[in-house]
Design a protein around this motif. Structure first.
Motif, short mmCIF file in Angstrom:
data_model
loop_
_atom_site.label_atom_id
_atom_site.label_comp_id
_atom_site.label_asym_id
_atom_site.label_seq_id
_atom_site.Cartn_x
_atom_site.Cartn_y
_atom_site.Cartn_z
N GLU A 244 0.73 -1.29 0.06
CA GLU A 244 -0.17 0.05 0.03
C GLU A 244 0.93 1.12 -0.03
O GLU A 244 0.25 2.24 -0.04
CB GLU A 244 -0.85 0.27 1.32
N THR A 246 3.46 3.57 -1.89
CA THR A 246 4.05 3.76 -3.14
C THR A 246 5.75 3.91 -3.03
O THR A 246 6.56 3.76 -3.93
CB THR A 246 3.44 4.35 -4.06
N ASP A 268 4.09 7.80 0.74
CA ASP A 268 3.03 8.12 -0.28
C ASP A 268 2.33 6.93 -0.22
O ASP A 268 2.64 5.98 -0.47
CB ASP A 268 3.60 8.12 -1.57
N PHE A 269 1.00 6.77 0.12
CA PHE A 269 0.02 5.71 -0.01
C PHE A 269 -0.46 5.56 -1.22
O PHE A 269 -0.66 6.63 -1.97
CB PHE A 269 -0.86 6.03 1.33
N VAL A 270 -0.91 4.55 -1.59
CA VAL A 270 -1.72 4.30 -2.92
C VAL A 270 -3.02 5.20 -2.81
O VAL A 270 -3.74 5.45 -1.69
CB VAL A 270 -2.22 2.98 -3.20
N ASP A 271 -3.56 5.77 -3.93
CA ASP A 271 -4.80 6.79 -3.98
C ASP A 271 -5.87 6.14 -3.81
O ASP A 271 -6.99 6.84 -3.13
CB ASP A 271 -4.57 7.38 -5.23
N THR A 272 -6.09 4.57 -3.92
CA THR A 272 -7.33 3.97 -3.64
C THR A 272 -7.34 3.71 -2.26
O THR A 272 -8.56 3.18 -1.90
CB THR A 272 -7.44 2.56 -4.63
N LEU A 273 -6.47 3.87 -1.30
CA LEU A 273 -6.54 3.46 0.08
C LEU A 273 -7.57 4.36 0.74
O LEU A 273 -7.36 5.91 0.84
CB LEU A 273 -5.39 3.51 0.66
N LYS A 305 2.19 13.07 -0.39
CA LYS A 305 2.61 12.72 -1.94
C LYS A 305 3.98 12.99 -2.10
O LYS A 305 4.72 13.95 -1.42
CB LYS A 305 1.58 13.80 -2.47
#
Length: 316
Positions: A244, A246, A268-273, A305
């Motif tokens: 999760e 990136t 930076d976490f995945v955008d869908t989380l 980000k």
């Protein structure tokens, strides 16, 4: 170098050993100085008193540093030890070196008649054995902590000043004893008591050099130093291992005590989380970090980000 610093007697064995040796040696040196009138012996007595006071201050600093966190100091009092380490460096310079150089100067301009040096030699021999025992304990503890690091690198990387301060003090004391013995011998061999005063000035110069090095190391700890690079690298790798995440923008650390580290991680976490899943992930990462790196006592993970992260340039 290990970041762990075991508590209790083991933690203070170096300080207690040095304190016991210095108290006994100081009395013997002052008695010898009173009997023989030796300037270098008087200087060595002052040196031992200063060292004894330094060990008491470091023990006091360790006790104060172990106080739990409170509202005024939410990260604890661990760095108070670094303050007392800096005070010790100042005392070595101002009292130890200053008195030694001044006493040597007085002995040069107003030399005292020479007396039988036998008492000096006996006291110096006993002092060398006791200081050597203290130095051996300090060196053994320091070597066990430094691991594969070089000697100077281990001192620079150490976050526990008590160990390397005692090691420096004992090393300076052993050198000072040799200088004092040479001063006494040369004074009698050349029938010139002023040489004993020169020996005192040399001892003072040695103490001043040690004080400058210790002050430099204590200053870095007071300002705040990062954790062991291996700890930082491991923390980064553990965070990066989660699918999760990136990208890990930065892992910033600072010692709040010799065995306590504050860490702030930007990732930076995945955008869908979604928010709930992100909170669960953060809790999971924190639990993993605490389990493998227990010196990380305060952990903050911030989703951010990659392009928004601010980069701090490396130290020169």
């Amino acid at each position: 170098m290990s970041e762990k610093n075991p508590k209790g007697w083991r933690e203070n064995i170096v300080l207690f050993g040095a304190l016991a040796a210095n108290l006994g040696i100081a009395v013997a040196k002052f008695v010898a100085a009173a009997i023989t009138g030796s300037s270098s012996m008087l200087t060595e007595g002052v040196h031992s008193v200063v060292d004894s006071g330094n060990q008491v201050l470091l023990l006091y600093g360790q006790r104060r540093a172990r106080r739990p966190a409170d509202a005024a100091h939410p990260f604890g009092y661990g760095r108070e030890l670094y303050f007392w380490a800096f005070v010790v460096a100042i005392l070595i310079f101002a009292v130890g070196a200053g008195v030694s150089i001044y006493e040597g100067y007085l002995h040069i301009i107003e030399p005292e008649p020479l007396a039988d040096p036998l008492v000096n030699y006996i006291v110096l021999g006993i002092a060398f054995l006791m200081e050597g025992a203290s130095w051996t304990i300090a060196m053994r503890e320091f070597n066990s902590a430094r691991g594969e690091l070089g000697w100077w690198q281990a001192i620079h990387e150490s976050k526990d000043p008590a160990g390397f301060i005692v090691l420096f003090e004992d090393s300076a004391a052993l050198i000072g004893l040799v200088v004092a013995a040479m001063g006494v011998w040369c004074s009698h061999f050349f029938a010139d008591p002023r040489i004993d005063g020169v020996a005192s000035i040399v001892i003072g110069a040695i103490l001043a050099a040690v004080a400058v090095v210790l002050a430099r190391e204590a200053k870095g700890l007071l300002i705040g130093e990062r954790a062991d690079p291996r700890v930082i690298a491991r923390a980064r790798a553990m965070v990066s291992a989660h699918p999760e995440i990136t990208y890990v923008n930065h892992v910033r650390t600072i010692h709040t005590a010799p065995d306590m580290v504050f860490v702030a991680i930007s990732a930076d976490f995945v955008d869908t989380l979604d928010m709930g899943a992100a909170e669960t992930l953060v809790e999971t990462i924190e639990a993993e970090l605490r389990a493998e790196l227990p010196q990380l006592t305060s952990i903050y993970i911030r989703p951010e980000k990659r392009e928004a992260a601010v980069t701090i340039p490396p130290a020169p």
